[in-house]
Write a protein that holds these residues in place. Structure first.
Motif, PDB file in Angstrom:
ATOM      1  N   LEU A   1       8.078  -3.123  -2.938  1.00 42.04           N
ATOM      2  CA  LEU A   1       6.755  -2.837  -2.378  1.00 42.04           C
ATOM      3  C   LEU A   1       6.899  -2.209  -0.997  1.00 42.04           C
ATOM      4  O   LEU A   1       7.753  -2.644  -0.211  1.00 42.04           O
ATOM      5  CB  LEU A   1       5.981  -4.147  -2.213  1.00 42.04           C
ATOM      6  CG  LEU A   1       5.624  -4.884  -3.495  1.00 42.04           C
ATOM      7  CD1 LEU A   1       5.151  -6.300  -3.173  1.00 42.04           C
ATOM      8  CD2 LEU A   1       4.540  -4.112  -4.231  1.00 42.04           C
TER       9      LEU A   1
ATOM     10  N   GLN B   1       2.227  -3.365   1.977  1.00 45.88           N
ATOM     11  CA  GLN B   1       1.671  -4.123   0.844  1.00 45.88           C
ATOM     12  C   GLN B   1       2.124  -5.586   0.841  1.00 45.88           C
ATOM     13  O   GLN B   1       1.624  -6.393   0.067  1.00 45.88           O
ATOM     14  CB  GLN B   1       2.060  -3.451  -0.467  1.00 45.88           C
ATOM     15  CG  GLN B   1       1.294  -2.155  -0.690  1.00 45.88           C
ATOM     16  CD  GLN B   1       1.511  -1.619  -2.088  1.00 45.88           C
ATOM     17  OE1 GLN B   1       1.773  -2.349  -3.023  1.00 45.88           O
ATOM     18  NE2 GLN B   1       1.386  -0.307  -2.231  1.00 45.88           N
ATOM     19  N   LEU B   2       3.106  -5.895   1.679  1.00 48.29           N
ATOM     20  CA  LEU B   2       3.525  -7.295   1.792  1.00 48.29           C
ATOM     21  C   LEU B   2       2.585  -8.024   2.736  1.00 48.29           C
ATOM     22  O   LEU B   2       2.091  -7.436   3.708  1.00 48.29           O
ATOM     23  CB  LEU B   2       4.939  -7.393   2.387  1.00 48.29           C
ATOM     24  CG  LEU B   2       6.083  -6.767   1.621  1.00 48.29           C
ATOM     25  CD1 LEU B   2       7.391  -6.948   2.404  1.00 48.29           C
ATOM     26  CD2 LEU B   2       6.206  -7.382   0.245  1.00 48.29           C
TER      27      LEU B   2
ATOM     28  N   GLN C   1       3.156 -10.042  -2.221  1.00 40.75           N
ATOM     29  CA  GLN C   1       2.015  -9.137  -2.007  1.00 40.75           C
ATOM     30  C   GLN C   1       0.689  -9.893  -2.019  1.00 40.75           C
ATOM     31  O   GLN C   1      -0.379  -9.286  -2.058  1.00 40.75           O
ATOM     32  CB  GLN C   1       2.009  -8.024  -3.045  1.00 40.75           C
ATOM     33  CG  GLN C   1       1.900  -8.495  -4.463  1.00 40.75           C
ATOM     34  CD  GLN C   1       2.053  -7.338  -5.431  1.00 40.75           C
ATOM     35  OE1 GLN C   1       1.422  -6.312  -5.270  1.00 40.75           O
ATOM     36  NE2 GLN C   1       2.891  -7.512  -6.430  1.00 40.75           N
TER      37      GLN C   1
ATOM     38  N   ARG D   1      -4.522 -11.047  -0.799  1.00 42.11           N
ATOM     39  CA  ARG D   1      -4.332 -10.020   0.244  1.00 42.11           C
ATOM     40  C   ARG D   1      -5.614  -9.194   0.415  1.00 42.11           C
ATOM     41  O   ARG D   1      -6.057  -8.927   1.537  1.00 42.11           O
ATOM     42  CB  ARG D   1      -3.163  -9.111  -0.136  1.00 42.11           C
ATOM     43  CG  ARG D   1      -2.816  -8.098   0.927  1.00 42.11           C
ATOM     44  CD  ARG D   1      -1.790  -7.109   0.428  1.00 42.11           C
ATOM     45  NE  ARG D   1      -2.333  -6.307  -0.665  1.00 42.11           N
ATOM     46  CZ  ARG D   1      -1.615  -5.642  -1.558  1.00 42.11           C
ATOM     47  NH1 ARG D   1      -0.308  -5.701  -1.519  1.00 42.11           N
ATOM     48  NH2 ARG D   1      -2.200  -4.941  -2.501  1.00 42.11           N
TER      49      ARG D   1
ATOM     50  N   THR E   1       9.891 -11.117  -7.708  1.00 42.24           N
ATOM     51  CA  THR E   1       8.543 -10.895  -7.184  1.00 42.24           C
ATOM     52  C   THR E   1       7.735 -12.200  -7.186  1.00 42.24           C
ATOM     53  O   THR E   1       6.646 -12.255  -6.636  1.00 42.24           O
ATOM     54  CB  THR E   1       7.762  -9.828  -7.994  1.00 42.24           C
ATOM     55  OG1 THR E   1       7.550 -10.353  -9.316  1.00 42.24           O
ATOM     56  CG2 THR E   1       8.516  -8.522  -8.072  1.00 42.24           C
TER      57      THR E   1
END
Ligand code: SAM
Length: 326
Positions: free
Chosen positions: A37, A41-42, A264, A280, A323
């Motif tokens: 990513l 986006q983290l 994410q 997020r 992930t």
């Protein structure tokens, strides 16, 4: 206390701080072509800290940092320091492959890290290299020594892989002979980043137990902690224990107390679900703590009863465990 729709308490958050890893274990990730990513986006450390604080106020008391490999993310120890003072958070744990961990163990002990799950599938250097595609066994063993020297409880996690490390299981189990280590053998799961899997799991938890009994005919069951995923066993002359985690067979969903946040910011209320809430997006659209709490409560009220139910509700599993965090 926080409960889900099946009256299971939710007390345990597993937080993946990154999707990046410095190993390439073949059962987890493809060797090349991994799409990490982009950084934006983290979740940031500030975002993660806020989410942990909100969940701690709701009743989550145990936190595990995982990844990817948590120690590849810069600034991890500063983050751990901030987490260590969040009210309501009673237990901090970490999962690591141990490659970069050794220099941080003294600080982990100082900050109260209660236990570390160290992933280690073979004690044979060549086989370790073959499985992880990196020649890092000495660094991992150094981390193991450091953890024991600092009296941090160690659980070794070894994935049991047909045709790969079956010949290594005895040497791994022997780690528990003279040291207070829990050596846990895990059924392989489909999260290999490629969406392919054995049609039938050959090394089930029953077969793993049979293998351990062939090493130690007097193996005794030991009580497991409440909400534990492992059944626990001990050979009479061992200091440590062995565990078997039926992660694919999923025998422990009835007492599952855990939720996950991916790097994410996707909330998973079951390891096998496809992400049930985009936290997020909520954070970055200006949600207040009350908004976050309400969204979490709604997700917890729709939790699948089992991993099989969660898996049936989603497209095929194609993601890597890196992930999710294990
Ligand atoms: N990098 C850290 C580590 O290696 O411990 C944390 C993340 S790693 C994804 C967490 C755990 O998931 C490791 O113990 C790893 O062996 C396990 N894991 C990864 N893919 C798996 C799979 N397909 N089946 C079972 N366990 C898996």
């Amino acid at each position: 206390m926080l409960f889900d729709n099946h009256n299971r308490p939710i007390t345990y958050l597993r937080l993946a701080v990154t999707d990046r890893c410095n190993l390439r274990c073949f059962y987890c990730m493809p060797e090349t072509g991994i799409k990490y990513l982009p950084k934006q986006q983290l979740l940031t450390y500030e975002e993660m800290e806020r989410l942990v604080a909100v969940l701690a106020r709701m009743g989550v008391s145990k936190l595990r940092l995982t990844g990817g490999e948590p120690f590849v993310r810069a600034g991890l120890m500063g983050f751990l320091e901030r987490l260590s003072v969040i009210p309501g958070l009673d237990e901090l744990h970490m999962t690591t492959n141990g490659v970069l961990t050794a220099p941080h163990v003294a600080d982990m002990a100082r900050l109260g890290v209660k236990s570390v799950n160290l992933s280690l599938d073979s004690l044979d250097r060549a086989r370790f290299h073959q499985i992880t595609r990196r020649d890092e066994l000495p660094a991992v063993l150094n981390t193991l020594d450091e953890l024991l020297a600092h009296n941090i409880r160690v659980k070794i996690n070894a994935v049991v892989m047909d045709g790969q490390n079956i010949g290594d299981l005895y040497a791994l189990a022997e780690l528990a002979r003279n040291q207070p280590i829990d050596v846990r053998f895990i059924e392989e799961m489909p999260f290999n980043g490629e969406g392919s899997h054995y049609p039938i799991l050959t090394w089930t938890h029953q077969r793993i137990l049979g293998e351990l009994r062939s090493f130690y005919p007097d193996l005794q069951p030991r009580p497991s902690a409440p909400h534990a995923t492992a059944t626990t066993w001990q050979a009479p002359d061992h200091v440590g224990t062995m565990g078997i985690i039926a992660a694919y067979t999923r025998t422990f969903c009835g007492s599952c107390n855990r939720i996950r946040l991916t790097a994410q910011g996707s909330l998973k209320t079951c390891l096998y679900d496809n992400g049930v809430l985009d936290v997020r997006a909520l954070l970055r659209s200006g949600a207040t703590d009350a908004d976050l709490t309400a969204a979490f409560l709604k997700a917890f009220a729709h939790r699948p009863a089992t991993g099989f139910e969660a898996e049936a509700l989603r497209p095929e599993v194609t993601e890597s465990m890196s992930t999710i965090g294990g």
